[in-house]
Design an enzyme around this catalytic site. Structure first.
Site, PDB file in Angstrom:
ATOM      1  CG  HIS A 108      32.357 -37.767  -0.382  1.00 36.43           C
ATOM      2  ND1 HIS A 108      33.315 -36.778  -0.273  1.00 36.43           N
ATOM      3  CD2 HIS A 108      33.070 -38.932  -0.356  1.00 36.43           C
ATOM      4  CE1 HIS A 108      34.523 -37.306  -0.175  1.00 36.43           C
ATOM      5  NE2 HIS A 108      34.406 -38.607  -0.221  1.00 36.43           N
ATOM      6  CG  HIS A 127      33.280 -31.961  -0.233  1.00 41.51           C
ATOM      7  ND1 HIS A 127      33.262 -32.265  -1.581  1.00 41.51           N
ATOM      8  CD2 HIS A 127      33.188 -33.150   0.419  1.00 41.51           C
ATOM      9  CE1 HIS A 127      33.177 -33.575  -1.733  1.00 41.51           C
ATOM     10  NE2 HIS A 127      33.121 -34.131  -0.532  1.00 41.51           N
ATOM     11  CB  CYS A 168      30.030 -32.730  -3.269  1.00 39.13           C
ATOM     12  SG  CYS A 168      30.076 -30.928  -3.112  1.00 39.13           S
TER      13      CYS A 168
END
Length: 344
Positions: A319, A307, A258
């Site tokens: 993402h 994240h 990510c």
């Protein structure tokens, strides 16, 4: 005439054996029933796999942080070692200069006793005796002072390098531990997925793809949402990687984690941001109200900020999601949003 004998009644021992066998059979039957629990369904497996993916990503971001510290330490150690090598060359040159002075003095009529002491097996003891310096020439005093300063500087640099080498060893150990932890969680997730049929696994990927397309549509004009400025340019760059794989620690070109994707996307817009989610959280101004977000802003999720993605408009995020979903759009409501970051 045949005799009619009554059958012999079973002995107590025989009754006990039969009873024991019957009890064992019942127990085995019950144990077999208990040893064969119902196979988890697709939805239950997905829930457990998603939880393992989160745990893996937590370890991955710690791995990324340790890797970043390792690279920084390796660079600092290399610079220190270069400084020490250059300093040693300078020190050798200064000693040669002092030696030349001593040689010239010897040829001119004898070597000063103080110079003999300097060139002995323990010159450092001589350097610390200021009274002795009065017996040598001004040039010799200057050379001796420079040697003394350079020796001290080299000693400090060597101590600093030794300390950083110890730090590097600790970071490398941490790096290996975090990598192993992340890989272990991913292996557990894959083992769970392997309990599903091929059709069920295909259905999970299909569901993820449908969710991603729905999120892209919600973002605007089938995912063609436009942002402005550098944030918009970062989002546009990230979208070109749609469909790529998710893989821990990767920064492209074909697979990402990510924070690797967000860092790369901003680099394409000419903006340098940090590598790890917890530091990307400080790479700009924080935005806590979702309604104030603009396309391309960083958006961070979960209490520990493990994240990150890019805001894609209308409550959607773009993402690197996880090994099942890959790089895609997703509704932000699927994850616990913490805040956004407007870079720059």
């Amino acid at each position: 005439m045949a005799s009619h004998r009554r059958p012999k009644p079973p002995t107590r021992t025989r009754v006990s054996v039969l009873t024991a066998l019957a009890t064992a059979a019942v127990a085995l039957s019950s144990h077999s029933a208990m040893a064969a629990p119902a196979k988890p369904g697709k939805d239950e497996v997905k829930s457990k796999v998603d939880a393992l993916y989160e745990e893996s990503e937590q370890a991955t971001e710690k791995f990324n942080g340790a890797k970043e510290r390792q690279e920084k330490l390796e660079k600092e150690i290399s610079q220190l070692q270069d400084q020490v090598a250059r300093g040693q060359d300078e020190l050798n040159g200064l000693r040669n200069t002092l030696g030349s002075m001593a040689t010239a003095q010897y040829r001119g009529g004898g070597l000063d006793p103080s110079m003999l002491l300097l060139l002995s097996s323990d010159p450092d003891a001589f350097l610390d005796k200021a009274s002795t310096l009065q017996q040598v020439s001004g040039k010799q005093v200057e050379a001796i002072t420079k040697i003394q300063a350079k020796q001290r500087s080299l000693s400090q640099q060597r101590q600093e390098a030794t300390g950083k080498l110890a730090d590097l060893e600790a970071v490398r150990k941490e790096l290996a531990e975090k990598k192993a932890a992340a890989q272990s969680k991913l292996a557990d997730a894959q083992a769970l997925l392997n309990t599903l049929t091929t059709e069920e696994r295909g259905q999970l990927k299909s569901d993820a793809a449908k969710d991603g397309q729905a999120a892209a549509d919600a973002a605007g004009s089938k995912g063609a949402v436009k942002g402005s400025g550098r944030a918009g340019a970062a989002l546009a760059a990230a979208i070109t990687q749609k469909g790529d794989r998710y893989h821990m620690g990767d920064t492209g070109p074909d697979s990402w984690d990510c924070s690797g994707l967000t860092q790369w996307a901003y680099a394409q817009a000419g903006v340098k941001i940090s590598r790890v989610t917890t530091t990307q959280a400080n790479d700009g101004t924080r935005i806590y109200n979702q309604s104030d977000l603009q396309p391309g802003d960083l958006v961070l999720f979960y209490d520990d900020l493990h994240h990150v993605g890019l805001y894609a408009g209308n409550g959607q995020v773009f993402h690197a999601s996880n090994p099942t979903g890959g790089v895609r759009y997703e509704a932000m409501k699927n994850m616990p949003f913490q805040f956004g970051v407007r870079v720059g």
